[in-house]
Design an enzyme around this catalytic site. Structure first.
Site, mmCIF file in Angstrom:
data_model
loop_
_atom_site.group_PDB
_atom_site.id
_atom_site.type_symbol
_atom_site.label_atom_id
_atom_site.label_comp_id
_atom_site.label_asym_id
_atom_site.label_seq_id
_atom_site.Cartn_x
_atom_site.Cartn_y
_atom_site.Cartn_z
ATOM 1 N N ARG A 26 0.819 -1.214 0.000
ATOM 2 C CA ARG A 26 0.000 0.000 0.000
ATOM 3 C C ARG A 26 0.853 1.264 0.000
ATOM 4 O O ARG A 26 0.507 2.264 0.634
ATOM 5 C CB ARG A 26 -0.972 0.021 1.186
ATOM 6 C CG ARG A 26 -2.068 -1.032 1.099
ATOM 7 C CD ARG A 26 -3.299 -0.620 1.895
ATOM 8 N NE ARG A 26 -4.172 -1.781 2.078
ATOM 9 C CZ ARG A 26 -4.439 -2.341 3.259
ATOM 10 N NH1 ARG A 26 -3.896 -1.863 4.356
ATOM 11 N NH2 ARG A 26 -5.230 -3.388 3.336
ATOM 12 N N ARG A 30 -3.845 6.429 0.802
ATOM 13 C CA ARG A 30 -4.454 7.614 1.419
ATOM 14 C C ARG A 30 -3.516 8.408 2.308
ATOM 15 O O ARG A 30 -3.849 9.519 2.723
ATOM 16 C CB ARG A 30 -5.682 7.182 2.237
ATOM 17 C CG ARG A 30 -6.871 6.788 1.372
ATOM 18 C CD ARG A 30 -8.044 6.313 2.215
ATOM 19 N NE ARG A 30 -7.772 5.016 2.813
ATOM 20 C CZ ARG A 30 -8.528 4.469 3.762
ATOM 21 N NH1 ARG A 30 -9.562 5.128 4.254
ATOM 22 N NH2 ARG A 30 -8.239 3.276 4.252
ATOM 23 N N ARG A 39 -7.809 10.591 -6.012
ATOM 24 C CA ARG A 39 -8.968 9.796 -5.583
ATOM 25 C C ARG A 39 -10.242 10.620 -5.665
ATOM 26 O O ARG A 39 -11.307 10.121 -6.066
ATOM 27 C CB ARG A 39 -8.720 9.314 -4.138
ATOM 28 C CG ARG A 39 -9.880 8.596 -3.467
ATOM 29 C CD ARG A 39 -10.102 7.216 -4.046
ATOM 30 N NE ARG A 39 -11.204 6.539 -3.368
ATOM 31 C CZ ARG A 39 -12.489 6.723 -3.637
ATOM 32 N NH1 ARG A 39 -12.853 7.586 -4.584
ATOM 33 N NH2 ARG A 39 -13.419 6.058 -2.994
ATOM 34 N N ASP A 76 -7.088 -3.605 -6.994
ATOM 35 C CA ASP A 76 -7.659 -4.177 -5.769
ATOM 36 C C ASP A 76 -7.910 -5.657 -5.995
ATOM 37 O O ASP A 76 -8.166 -6.085 -7.131
ATOM 38 C CB ASP A 76 -8.975 -3.475 -5.409
ATOM 39 C CG ASP A 76 -9.425 -3.823 -3.992
ATOM 40 O OD1 ASP A 76 -8.951 -3.168 -3.041
ATOM 41 O OD2 ASP A 76 -10.214 -4.771 -3.841
ATOM 42 N N TYR A 152 -14.480 -12.627 1.054
ATOM 43 C CA TYR A 152 -15.258 -11.419 0.743
ATOM 44 C C TYR A 152 -16.479 -11.760 -0.108
ATOM 45 O O TYR A 152 -17.563 -11.199 0.090
ATOM 46 C CB TYR A 152 -14.381 -10.401 0.006
ATOM 47 C CG TYR A 152 -13.362 -9.734 0.886
ATOM 48 C CD1 TYR A 152 -13.688 -8.605 1.641
ATOM 49 C CD2 TYR A 152 -12.063 -10.221 0.973
ATOM 50 C CE1 TYR A 152 -12.752 -7.984 2.454
ATOM 51 C CE2 TYR A 152 -11.116 -9.613 1.787
ATOM 52 C CZ TYR A 152 -11.468 -8.498 2.526
ATOM 53 O OH TYR A 152 -10.552 -7.896 3.336
#
Length: 345
Positions: A26, A30, A39, A76, A152
């Site tokens: 990562r 962010r 973003r 992702d 998921y």
């Protein structure tokens, strides 16, 4: 005259360095103000993943800032269920939300047909990155390992115990195997297309590997990764594969041997001295600073980084975190850590 091997790729072939190659899971994200700006422009998170202009830009941002030895494609792990036809969205403050697949009927609605066409923007991003990255920077492609992606898909979102997927796997293993087999095939197709587009190494993320007891770990984590690795090795034998079975604990060494991967990425809970004695003799290792030490910075961060470097730095090793950079990380702490590692010896 042959060009020298990129440092990251040389480490994956077993070479050791006084200053190990460095990248961070990562590393685009962010914590960077420039990422947050892109973003905002992109709209939805999936739009960010599927728009090459945006995905290339955010992949390159940490390379411009820090000069990491490797760059990982920005995407992702849930683009695979999205491409298989599952309803996938990302909600602000919540994360991924999927329409759960909970029985054979719902599973039969998913299809590999059109998978690569759906994911074509990702491959375009890889092609552009392979041209735009600095010559010394390796390009990593990636996917989620089947077990983690399945958690998921079945649970509909992340969960602390992966209960929905575990219960299906325990109650009806043959039914659940159909989902895992679909993910093995789709993931292999996806990764081979990334390699064809220019990815120089692959990482498989099995974030929830540690939630399974040993026999089920073998079936749902080890065996799917072994099959994907075997397929990649046959089709692209020159491409190294790193696996990250987070939470595997003492099973790391057996996992390394059984899957046949080129390297393993260590999570934060693994003592570097244990990894040196037990895992590194099998091949290159990557890891494993606690991401929250990167948030803290200062002497505690440096002390922990020094312990990792002292234990693992004499063998084939790539410095990384034990999981991904978290949003509250000060960018200056990343620069501080890189400066410390690069001047350690």
């Amino acid at each position: 005259m042959t060009e020298p091997k990129k440092k990251f790729l040389a480490a994956l072939e077993g070479q050791s360095f006084d200053v190990p190659p460095i990248w961070m899971m990562r590393q685009a994200g962010r914590y960077l103000p420039e990422y947050r700006q892109v973003r905002k422009e992109a709209g939805s998170f999936l739009d960010l993943c599927y728009t090459p202009d945006f995905a290339v830009e955010v992949t390159l941002q940490p390379i411009r800032r820090y000069g990491f030895d490797a760059s990982i494609l920005f995407s992702d792990i849930l683009v695979i269920p999205d491409a298989l036809g599952q309803d996938v969205r990302f909600e602000e403050g919540i994360g991924p939300v999927l329409k759960p697949v909970t029985n054979p009927q719902e599973l039969s609605a998913l299809s590999k047909e059109g998978l690569l066409e759906h994911l074509a923007p990702v491959f375009e991003t890889v092609r552009r990155l392979s041209k735009e990255l600095p010559g010394e920077t390796a390009l990593i492609g990636f996917a989620g390992a089947p077990w983690t992606v399945a958690t998921y898909m079945v649970g509909g979102r992340g969960s602390p115990d992966q209960a929905a997927a575990k219960l299906w796997a325990y109650r009806a293993p043959d039914e659940f195997q159909v989902l895992i087999d679909l993910l093995i095939e789709a993931t292999g197709d996806y990764l081979l297309a990334q390699i064809e587009a220019g990815a120089e190494a692959i990482q498989l993320f099995d974030t929830w590997a540690g939630s399974l007891p040993p026999a089920h770990f073998e079936r749902w984590c080890v065996e799917p990764v072994r099959q994907i690795r075997a397929r990649l090795k046959e089709a692209a034998p020159h491409i190294p594969v790193i696996a990250f079975p987070k939470g595997a604990g003492p099973a790391y060494a057996d996992y390394f041997k059984a899957t046949g991967v080129s390297a393993v990425s260590l999570d934060t809970a693994i003592a570097p001295e244990w990894a040196r004695d037990t895992v590194q003799p099998l091949g290159p290792v990557q890891g494993n600073l606690d991401p929250l030490l990167l948030v803290a910075g200062g002497e505690e961060m440096k002390t922990a980084a020094a312990r990792i470097l002292e234990a693992l730095g004499d063998g084939p090793f790539i410095f990384n975190l034990g999981h991904g950079i978290v949003p509250q990380t000060p960018p200056e702490h990343v620069a501080e850590l890189l400066d410390f590692i690069r001047n350690f010896r």
